[in-house]
Motif scaffolding. Structure first.
Motif, PDB file in Angstrom:
ATOM      1  N   GLN A   3       0.837  -1.199   0.000  1.00 32.53           N
ATOM      2  CA  GLN A   3       0.000   0.000   0.000  1.00 32.53           C
ATOM      3  C   GLN A   3       0.875   1.253   0.000  1.00 32.53           C
ATOM      4  O   GLN A   3       0.694   2.140  -0.816  1.00 32.53           O
ATOM      5  N   ARG A  71      -7.024   4.248  -3.658  1.00 30.44           N
ATOM      6  CA  ARG A  71      -6.540   3.276  -4.637  1.00 30.44           C
ATOM      7  C   ARG A  71      -7.725   2.840  -5.474  1.00 30.44           C
ATOM      8  O   ARG A  71      -8.804   2.544  -4.948  1.00 30.44           O
ATOM      9  N   PRO A  75      -6.594  -3.591  -2.749  1.00 31.46           N
ATOM     10  CA  PRO A  75      -5.305  -4.277  -2.688  1.00 31.46           C
ATOM     11  C   PRO A  75      -5.409  -5.762  -2.346  1.00 31.46           C
ATOM     12  O   PRO A  75      -4.536  -6.537  -2.720  1.00 31.46           O
TER      13      PRO A  75
END
Length: 94
Positions: A3, A71, A75
């Motif tokens: 991350q 994002r 993830p």
């Protein structure tokens, strides 16, 4: 670690959101875990303590504008490098 490495921002700072209270002001505004808070009411966030100080300085009942970095892909589903986007949310009654 992925991350943080994936963010690749040129300016240091910001705070990674790890948890959001269910039905809390942040969740109602659309803040999600793994968002990064970059600014509070236009002030660049330096670290967690600075972010807390900025949020504490907002009068009860006043709105706070948060600039977030998010994002574009989760993830846990897409661990490879991914693009990020910025968005602004308004947090109301805390």
């Amino acid at each position: 670690a992925t991350q943080a490495a994936d963010m690749k921002r040129s300016e240091p700072g910001g705070v990674l959101v790890t948890r959001v209270a269910i039905a809390g002001a942040a969740e109602r505004a659309g803040v999600r875990p793994l968002d990064v808070i970059l600014e509070v009411n236009g002030a660049r966030v330096k670290n967690f303590s600075h972010c807390a100080l900025l949020l504490e300085g907002i009068a009860p009942g006043a709105k706070a504008s948060l600039l977030l970095l998010r994002r574009l892909r989760a993830p846990d589903q897409y661990p490879e490098a991914c693009a990020w986007d910025t968005l602004t949310v308004e947090i109301g009654d805390r």
